[in-house]
Write a protein that holds these residues in place. Structure first.
Motif, PDB file in Angstrom:
ATOM      1  N   UNK A 363     -17.514  -2.111 -20.670  1.00 28.36           N
ATOM      2  CA  UNK A 363     -18.852  -1.658 -21.064  1.00 28.36           C
ATOM      3  C   UNK A 363     -18.772  -0.633 -22.189  1.00 28.36           C
ATOM      4  N   UNK A 364     -19.906  -0.362 -22.748  1.00 35.92           N
ATOM      5  CA  UNK A 364     -20.076   0.733 -23.715  1.00 35.92           C
ATOM      6  C   UNK A 364     -21.050   1.703 -23.069  1.00 35.92           C
ATOM      7  N   UNK A 365     -20.513   2.832 -22.614  1.00 36.11           N
ATOM      8  CA  UNK A 365     -21.321   3.738 -21.813  1.00 36.11           C
ATOM      9  C   UNK A 365     -21.641   5.012 -22.574  1.00 36.11           C
ATOM     10  N   UNK A 366     -22.753   5.597 -22.175  1.00 36.05           N
ATOM     11  CA  UNK A 366     -23.220   6.824 -22.823  1.00 36.05           C
ATOM     12  C   UNK A 366     -22.854   8.034 -21.973  1.00 36.05           C
ATOM     13  N   UNK A 367     -22.530   9.137 -22.636  1.00 34.12           N
ATOM     14  CA  UNK A 367     -22.200  10.379 -21.943  1.00 34.12           C
ATOM     15  C   UNK A 367     -22.755  11.552 -22.741  1.00 34.12           C
ATOM     16  N   UNK A 368     -23.478  12.432 -22.054  1.00 36.97           N
ATOM     17  CA  UNK A 368     -24.011  13.621 -22.704  1.00 36.97           C
ATOM     18  C   UNK A 368     -22.914  14.659 -22.919  1.00 36.97           C
ATOM     19  N   UNK A 369     -23.162  15.551 -23.820  1.00 38.31           N
ATOM     20  CA  UNK A 369     -22.185  16.584 -24.194  1.00 38.31           C
ATOM     21  C   UNK A 369     -22.598  17.895 -23.547  1.00 38.31           C
ATOM     22  N   UNK A 370     -21.652  18.556 -22.881  1.00 35.93           N
ATOM     23  CA  UNK A 370     -21.958  19.761 -22.122  1.00 35.93           C
ATOM     24  C   UNK A 370     -22.600  20.838 -22.995  1.00 35.93           C
ATOM     25  N   UNK A 371     -22.035  21.067 -24.169  1.00 35.14           N
ATOM     26  CA  UNK A 371     -22.570  22.129 -25.028  1.00 35.14           C
ATOM     27  C   UNK A 371     -23.957  21.795 -25.555  1.00 35.14           C
ATOM     28  N   UNK A 372     -24.305  20.524 -25.555  1.00 37.99           N
ATOM     29  CA  UNK A 372     -25.623  20.106 -26.037  1.00 37.99           C
ATOM     30  C   UNK A 372     -26.657  20.101 -24.914  1.00 37.99           C
ATOM     31  N   UNK A 373     -26.268  19.566 -23.750  1.00 40.78           N
ATOM     32  CA  UNK A 373     -27.234  19.401 -22.654  1.00 40.78           C
ATOM     33  C   UNK A 373     -27.297  20.617 -21.744  1.00 40.78           C
ATOM     34  N   UNK A 374     -26.211  21.414 -21.701  1.00 44.27           N
ATOM     35  CA  UNK A 374     -26.166  22.551 -20.797  1.00 44.27           C
ATOM     36  C   UNK A 374     -25.860  22.166 -19.368  1.00 44.27           C
ATOM     37  N   UNK A 375     -25.643  20.880 -19.110  1.00 47.87           N
ATOM     38  CA  UNK A 375     -25.306  20.386 -17.786  1.00 47.87           C
ATOM     39  C   UNK A 375     -23.988  19.619 -17.842  1.00 47.87           C
ATOM     40  N   UNK A 376     -23.196  19.762 -16.785  1.00 48.53           N
ATOM     41  CA  UNK A 376     -21.914  19.071 -16.736  1.00 48.53           C
ATOM     42  C   UNK A 376     -22.127  17.611 -16.367  1.00 48.53           C
ATOM     43  N   UNK A 377     -21.649  16.721 -17.224  1.00 44.87           N
ATOM     44  CA  UNK A 377     -21.703  15.287 -16.968  1.00 44.87           C
ATOM     45  C   UNK A 377     -20.273  14.750 -17.026  1.00 44.87           C
ATOM     46  N   UNK A 378     -19.814  14.220 -15.908  1.00 42.44           N
ATOM     47  CA  UNK A 378     -18.460  13.678 -15.821  1.00 42.44           C
ATOM     48  C   UNK A 378     -18.559  12.199 -15.468  1.00 42.44           C
ATOM     49  N   UNK A 379     -17.987  11.357 -16.321  1.00 44.16           N
ATOM     50  CA  UNK A 379     -17.971   9.921 -16.054  1.00 44.16           C
ATOM     51  C   UNK A 379     -16.734   9.579 -15.236  1.00 44.16           C
ATOM     52  N   UNK A 380     -16.904   8.749 -14.226  1.00 45.03           N
ATOM     53  CA  UNK A 380     -15.793   8.280 -13.403  1.00 45.03           C
ATOM     54  C   UNK A 380     -15.787   6.760 -13.445  1.00 45.03           C
ATOM     55  N   UNK A 381     -14.651   6.170 -13.780  1.00 46.67           N
ATOM     56  CA  UNK A 381     -14.563   4.719 -13.869  1.00 46.67           C
ATOM     57  C   UNK A 381     -13.118   4.279 -13.686  1.00 46.67           C
ATOM     58  N   UNK A 382     -12.933   2.976 -13.546  1.00 49.74           N
ATOM     59  CA  UNK A 382     -11.608   2.391 -13.417  1.00 49.74           C
ATOM     60  C   UNK A 382     -11.336   1.495 -14.612  1.00 49.74           C
ATOM     61  N   UNK A 383     -10.073   1.445 -15.033  1.00 50.18           N
ATOM     62  CA  UNK A 383      -9.689   0.552 -16.118  1.00 50.18           C
ATOM     63  C   UNK A 383      -8.193   0.285 -16.034  1.00 50.18           C
ATOM     64  N   UNK A 384      -7.741  -0.703 -16.773  1.00 50.04           N
ATOM     65  CA  UNK A 384      -6.311  -0.954 -16.846  1.00 50.04           C
ATOM     66  C   UNK A 384      -5.651   0.163 -17.652  1.00 50.04           C
ATOM     67  N   UNK A 385      -4.408   0.514 -17.325  1.00 50.91           N
ATOM     68  CA  UNK A 385      -3.744   1.652 -17.991  1.00 50.91           C
ATOM     69  C   UNK A 385      -3.135   1.284 -19.334  1.00 50.91           C
ATOM     70  N   UNK A 386      -3.820   0.483 -20.090  1.00 48.29           N
ATOM     71  CA  UNK A 386      -3.347   0.070 -21.409  1.00 48.29           C
ATOM     72  C   UNK A 386      -4.481   0.189 -22.406  1.00 48.29           C
ATOM     73  N   UNK A 387      -4.133   0.104 -23.683  1.00 45.98           N
ATOM     74  CA  UNK A 387      -5.149   0.158 -24.718  1.00 45.98           C
ATOM     75  C   UNK A 387      -5.605   1.573 -25.020  1.00 45.98           C
ATOM     76  N   UNK A 388      -6.769   1.675 -25.635  1.00 44.83           N
ATOM     77  CA  UNK A 388      -7.291   2.960 -26.080  1.00 44.83           C
ATOM     78  C   UNK A 388      -8.733   3.147 -25.639  1.00 44.83           C
TER      79      UNK A 388
END
Length: 845
Positions: A363-388
């Motif tokens: 997927x292509x997921x969106x994530x807010x920036x702490x310094x911009x939003x003032x709230x902590x947003x942490x994405x949690x996901x699984x993926x293969x341990x290869x690539x970038x």
């Protein structure tokens, strides 16, 4: 981290720990795993007896002999006493006080070994027998009763007053939180030790500044803290040197509700950690993972089977080849930005993805920036341990509703997952990245602070999809639902997540067994692999199924033993099948919308896992099989295929009712000749004067009487399916619990319909008749009670084709997701098909 934060971290790492906590943590995990296989030590009479033995026998023995020069080697502690001792030491101040009060010093474990380490116990057993001739060294955990504990011991005012029962209760859930693969990794544990020192440093700083703060550890830190406390003399010495006092371990609070002590303490600890060290406090594989799944059984299953490598018969060694995949869990946070161009207007966010998407993360997921939003947003996901991992900094202005149109890319960057797995990285990265700008030039490149943490790679479960191979009018579909008919001549294709064909399977009559048993109902499952090889995967003999040349077997009878399992699969391992999602598959709150009746969980029982280990989950509705263990892949595929066949014959609800027919309702277990190519699934006639259904929820209950032939197309995947046609009379039906899809026809001619097709026509019902009286005393759904009708029927509930329609009092039924009353034809609809119209207007073809 900036220079000041780096100095704070270096200062924290100077804290001296006099024990090897990485080795101690591994030993603790081994011990906790053993205790978890003996859960009678968590509560009840066995625990009370263990506490009695610990206080009365073990502590005095340690006090007398631990420092004795006469010992040739270390003492070995009995398992039950070690568990109580473990929990006692995890309140270090209380333990120190109790030991000094009764023995004049802290009783240490420096010359004591755990019984789970397989060391020689002969010397300790001899000492024990000499001191306590009437008490066995090993506690018989299967024969402990409350009355066996002397009452005077329970009420002894001179003994240890610390509530050890409550201490054990608080520590019992800890193993579930730390029983994850990363906790066994040296890289992970080395980082955990460094973080434990950082945790102690925060407490030291709070003490120096007279700040009262309840510091809450993550579970990697807590594992190290526990390991330290289990060496009480070293712990007290190290704490006094580092903090000036013995640090209390407060494990009383367990309420994680927002605003409570634990929640507030964790939030404050997170903020202090990140301000002090410039590093993220969260860590993949170290966070709270929710409550432990409910146990399937109360007492351990006494199986003779020990989990070991299963070697299937030679003919089945190479039947299927499935690529093994690994995955990691990833935690990701975008912390901040710097060097934003002067005069820039608008807000920022980040899109992240993988340059080479995989089966776990595409997927292509969106994530807010702490310094911009003032709230902590942490994405949690699984993926293969290869690539970038690929990051795009987006800028947008205006309304949030127009973000997708107004956002533009300000810059990009990426990071290699393989580099993150290098031991030098410590499985985490928390630093600034310069962005490659898409357009324009800036005096200083825009930088983005990215924090990411990984778990160690683990082998992913195999996820297999069962797909009907017969082409249909719209598209192929998943394996048919239980309780409906599959065409005997069709093949079912099993594919992996990437869509690769694994094996094709088919159910057919076994002429060989018919000749042997002189029976017409013998079946066999045939498998064909890509190489063209054909195998007989399973054969039925009466109610017994033999899998893989008798390597496995199970009987089509629901057992009534504890745990309420449906089947036992026997081989050189013991596997029981339970209805619903169990153990690690137990649904979370957000997943409970799915019906548990659609699932079966295969659970292995052995000496290693007496309370059960989930090895596979079968989703009978979607045809998905998830297999955790390599050895269970082929048996799991065969089981999923065979059990769907069983349920569609016996009726799923009837089978779940202890394998007995619902009162007054006949359940056929044989196919009717010709039912698959437009013929009826079932043909029934009979008289039912009164039917009372006293059991709990029932589905698709059918009570016909006095009819001519009736039927429909059943459960076809790719064609017509699952329909029912009935004609008859019913004098009275009383339904005293929740029912679904009740159909009660009377006095009709022939009727039928196409039903439950996936990709074709499905789920419709056609009825004709009258009903004298129907009493429904609880919630009902989709109850259809037609009267005095002519021929009727319908196509319905299709996925990918025509679906969900019903036609009543009509000349012909309809295709699709709506109801057509008093019409010539039904309407089109369903999922993936046409329409979904529910109009009552007169319809034309």
């Amino acid at each position: 981290m900036d220079k000041e934060q780096e100095l704070e971290w270096l200062e924290a790492q100077k804290i001296v720990i006099s024990k090897d906590l990485v080795a101690a943590a591994k030993q603790q995990l081994q011990f906790l795993e053993t205790i978890d296989r003996n859960r009678c030590l968590y509560e009840g009479s066995v625990l009370h007896r263990a506490i009695y033995r610990y206080k009365t026998y073990w502590l005095p023995l340690v006090a007398k002999y631990n420092n004795s020069q006469d010992l040739e080697g270390p003492l070995v502690v009995p398992l039950d006493c070690e568990w109580v001792w473990h929990c006692h030491r995890l309140n270090p101040i209380q333990y120190k006080s109790d030991c000094e009060k009764f023995y004049g010093r802290i009783l240490d474990n420096c010359n004591v070994l755990s019984t789970v380490r397989g060391t020689c116990k002969k010397q300790t057993e001899e000492i024990w027998s000499r001191l306590y001739p009437g008490e066995p060294f090993e506690l018989d955990m299967s024969n402990c009763f409350p009355e066996s504990i002397p009452e005077k011991i329970l009420k002894d005012s001179e003994g240890i007053k610390y509530d050890l029962v409550s201490a054990v209760k608080r520590q019992s859930p800890f193993f579930y939180q730390v029983s994850r693969p990363s906790m066994q990794s040296d890289i992970f544990l080395e980082q955990a030790l460094a973080r434990y020192k950082g945790f102690l440093h925060l407490i030291k700083r709070n003490k120096e500044r007279s700040i009262r703060r309840f510091c809450v550890p993550t579970y990697d830190v807590d594992l190290m803290w526990h390991s330290h406390q289990l060496h009480p003399v070293s712990y007290c010495k190290d704490m006094v040197e580092a903090l000036g006092k013995v640090l209390e371990h407060d494990d009383v609070d367990s309420d994680r509700t927002k605003g409570q002590k634990l929640d507030v303490g964790f939030s404050e600890t997170t903020k202090q950690w990140e301000e002090t060290f410039g590093l993220r406090y969260w860590r993949a594989g170290a966070m709270y993972r929710g409550s432990a799944p409910r146990a399937l059984i109360v007492t351990p299953y006494t199986s003779k089977y020990i989990s070991k490598e299963v070697v299937p018969p030679n003919d089945y060694q190479e039947v299927i080849q499935i690529p093994k995949a690994k995955y990691v869990e990833v935690f990701l946070e975008i912390v901040g930005l710097r060097n934003i161009p002067a005069g820039h207007r608008g807000s920022f966010f980040v899109f992240f993805s993988k340059k080479q998407p995989d089966n776990f993360f595409n997927a292509r997921r969106r994530l807010n920036i702490f310094s911009e939003s003032g709230e902590k947003h942490v994405a949690a996901f699984q993926c293969e341990p290869t690539g970038e991992l690929f990051f795009e900094l987006m800028s947008h202005s205006g309304s949030n509703l127009l973000i997708s149109r107004t956002a533009k890319i300000m810059g990009t960057t990426s990071m290699s997952l393989r580099d993150l797995l290098d031991p030098a990285s410590g499985l985490s990265l928390d630093t600034w990245f310069e962005l490659a700008t898409v357009s324009g030039t800036h005096s200083k490149p825009i930088s983005m602070h990215i924090a990411v943490s990984l778990t160690v790679p683990v082998t992913a479960p195999h996820v297999l999809h069962m797909i009907h191979s017969r082409p249909c009018s719209m598209s192929s579909c998943f394996f048919p639902l239980p309780g409906r008919v599959q065409h005997a001549k069709n093949w079912t294709c099993v594919v992996d997540e990437a869509g690769n064909d694994i094996i094709n399977i088919q159910m057919r009559d076994s002429r060989k067994l018919e000749a042997i048993n002189n029976c017409c109902s013998m079946k066999e499952v045939i498998g064909i692999v890509g190489s063209g090889g054909s195998y007989v995967l399973a054969e039925s003999v009466g109610t017994k199924w033999s899998l893989m040349d008798s390597h496995w077997s199970f009987v089509l009878q629901r057992t009534s033993s504890e745990g309420d399992h449906l089947f036992e699969l026997k081989g050189n391992r013991m596997v029981k099948l339970f209805s619903g999602r169990k153990l690690e598959y137990e649904p979370k709150c957000c997943e409970r919308k799915a019906s548990e009746r659609d699932f079966l969980t295969a659970v292995e029982f052995s000496l290693e896992d007496p309370y059960g280990k989930a090895v596979a989950m079968i989703n009978l509705k979607s045809g998905i099989v998830k297999v955790n263990e390599e050895w269970f892949v082929l048996p799991g595929i065969i089981l999923a295929f065979v059990l769907s066949d069983i349920f569609r014959k016996a009726g799923y609800d009837s089978f779940l009712a202890s394998g007995e027919n619902i009162k007054g309702v006949t359940v056929l277990s044989e196919d009717v000749d010709g039912c698959n190519e437009g013929g009826g699934m079932e043909q029934k006639t009979g008289i039912v004067k009164e039917v009372q259904v006293d059991e709990a929820q029932k589905s698709s209950t059918v009570v016909p009487e006095k009819g001519g032939a009736c039927g429909g197309c059943g459960s076809g995947c790719g064609g017509c399916g699952g329909g029912s046609g009935y004609a008859g009379t019913v004098n009275e039906v009383k339904v005293e619990a929740q029912k679904t899809n009740m159909a009660v026809p009377e006095n009709g001619g022939a009727c039928g319909g196409c039903g439950s097709g996936c990709g074709g026509c499905g789920g419709g019902s056609g009825y004709a008749g009258t009903v004298n009286e129907v009493q429904v005393e609880a919630q009902k759904t989709n109850t259809a009670v037609p009267e005095n009708g002519g021929a009727c029927g319908g196509c319905g509930s299709g996925c990918g084709g025509c679906g969900g329609g019903s036609g009543y009092l009509t000349k012909s039924g309809g295709c699709g997701g709506g109801s057509k009353n008093v019409s010539k034809n039904g309407g089109c609809g369903g999922c993936g098909g046409c329409g979904g119209d529910s109009s009552d207007k007169l319809a034309q073809k």
